[in-house]
Design an enzyme around this catalytic site. Structure first.
Site, PDB file in Angstrom:
ATOM      1  CG  PHE A 188      62.162 -31.388  -7.593  1.00  0.00           C
ATOM      2  CD1 PHE A 188      61.147 -30.827  -8.034  1.00  0.00           C
ATOM      3  CD2 PHE A 188      63.463 -31.470  -6.677  1.00  0.00           C
ATOM      4  CE1 PHE A 188      60.910 -29.437  -7.160  1.00  0.00           C
ATOM      5  CE2 PHE A 188      63.161 -29.840  -6.175  1.00  0.00           C
ATOM      6  CZ  PHE A 188      61.517 -29.270  -6.172  1.00  0.00           C
ATOM      7  CB  THR A 190      67.468 -30.877  -5.284  1.00  0.00           C
ATOM      8  OG1 THR A 190      65.849 -32.217  -4.889  1.00  0.00           O
ATOM      9  CG2 THR A 190      66.710 -29.948  -4.765  1.00  0.00           C
ATOM     10  CE  LYS A 191      63.537 -37.184  -6.424  1.00  0.00           C
ATOM     11  NZ  LYS A 191      63.089 -35.148  -6.052  1.00  0.00           N
ATOM     12  CB  THR A 192      71.210 -38.700  -8.060  1.00  0.00           C
ATOM     13  OG1 THR A 192      71.250 -38.733  -7.038  1.00  0.00           O
ATOM     14  CG2 THR A 192      71.933 -39.101  -8.585  1.00  0.00           C
ATOM     15  CG  LEU A 193      70.138 -37.198 -14.046  1.00  0.00           C
ATOM     16  CD1 LEU A 193      71.403 -36.331 -14.759  1.00  0.00           C
ATOM     17  CD2 LEU A 193      69.689 -38.458 -15.326  1.00  0.00           C
TER      18      LEU A 193
END
Length: 373
Positions: A188, A190-193
């Site tokens: 998603f 906003t995730k780190t990746l």
């Protein structure tokens, strides 16, 4: 000063030519479904995480639903998990008519309390679904020991845990998602990746489970129009895979920057008596996907931050056992006191690699002003 909770535009502008080139290449190729970029990303994820198999799917939620189906988390069976998490961590079980069985969390780490798992095991229990979130992994040594003793399957919800690694009492660090039978990632935005839309992945080191995951994402087909199972239509979009491949090249640097931002917050808020920090526990390498604090007068603080144009979020305001959709499970207020207590105190502050030190200063000073009013 306005500080967004998340700002994808900054990363895009830093690497605009790379992103535009990767996206244009996909469009020009016309290969939009399971194109080369998907298989290339899967190979890169395997190399980065150490997983034997990596299967791209449409979202982290789909990854949980598919993996739960494959592992037999269905038809009245029970699976032990946490009530202090996102809906998908338990709805993936309910969708298959399995029963989520909640245990409370550890107050210092917010993670599933592994010491409370065995008391919930019955003759219907088939698995454990630990969730790695709030910047750290669960106690996987304890969880895997329990699973082995009771012959249970383990599905790691690593949706928020890309880059996290667990060592515990072992000799080597293992990437989140690769310790249990299967693991899932969410990409998603906003995730780190993070992708530029929904995207997810299933990882496993088991040959049969990897084979099934590949089939289940394409309607259960072993080859085109030959269906061995009733599967799903859940394929990682080729354009999203192209975006993720660009970001994966810089992931270690992004993780380091997140750690630096977290340190800024801790240094600036350490003298604020109204704020506490969760603790990363066990021998592991955490990743600051989010930066949570426990704050007195949390709701009033959230409103004050919003008034001062500072983005924030609450993970999670209502534990799953008190959500209307899970009322059929029969839980009531007071059943999981730690999760309920944390849900009234936790608040997430802006954190992403491109945030500036001046912006963090502004956030911290605003928090201190709130408590001095």
């Amino acid at each position: 000063m306005k500080v967004k909770f998340y700002s994808p535009q900054r990363e895009y502008h830093e690497k605009k030519e790379e992103f535009n080139s990767a996206i244009s290449k996909v469009i020009e190729s016309g290969n939009f479904i399971l194109g080369d970029e998907v298989s290339n990303l899967e190979e890169s994820i395997k190399k980065y995480t150490g997983a034997k198999y990596a299967i791209g799917v449409a979202s982290g939620t789909d990854a949980l639903v598919i993996a739960s189906d494959i592992l037999g988390f269905k038809d009245g069976k029970e699976v032990i998990t946490s009530p202090f998490t996102f809906l998908a961590s338990a709805s993936c079980l309910s969708k298959h008519n399995a029963k989520p069985v909640f245990v409370d969390v550890d107050e210092e780490s917010f993670s599933l309390d592994a010491n409370k798992i065995e008391e919930k095991i019955t003759d219907k229990t088939v698995g454990i679904l630990p969730i790695h979130l709030f910047s750290q992994m669960c106690n996987m040594d304890k969880i895997m020991s329990i699973a082995k003793f009771h012959n249970l399957r383990v599905l790691e919800d690593a949706a928020e845990a890309f880059g996290m690694r667990w060592k515990g009492t072992g000799s080597l660090y293992k990437h989140s998602g690769t310790v249990g039978d299967m693991g899932v990632f969410s990409f998603f935005p906003t995730k780190t990746l993070g992708a530029y839309g929904d995207a997810g992945m299933i990882v496993t080191n088991d040959d049969e489970l990897g084979k099934l995951a590949k089939m289940f994402r394409v309607h259960g087909a072993s080859k085109k129009y030959h269906y061995d199972y009733i599967g799903y239509n859940s394929r990682l979009d080729t354009i999203q895979a192209a975006v993720l491949s660009i970001k994966l090249k810089y992931i270690d640097n992004a993780i380091e920057k997140r750690a630096a931002v977290a340190k800024w917050y801790e240094e600036r808020l350490s003298d604020c008596e109204y704020v506490r920090f969760p603790k990363i526990k066990g021998e592991q390498k955490g990743v600051y996907y989010v930066f949570n604090i426990l704050a007195e007068k949390r709701d009033e603080l959230a409103a004050y931050l919003k008034e001062n144009e500072i983005g924030n979020s609450i993970y999670y305001p209502i534990p799953l056992h008190l959500q209307k959709c899970f009322s059929y499970l029969g839980y009531k207020e007071g059943d999981f006191p730690i999760a309920e207590k944390l849900s009234k105190e936790v608040i997430a502050l802006p954190i992403y690699p491109e945030i500036t030190e001046d912006e963090v200063d502004f956030v911290c000073n605003t928090i201190k002003k709130f408590y001095k009013r």
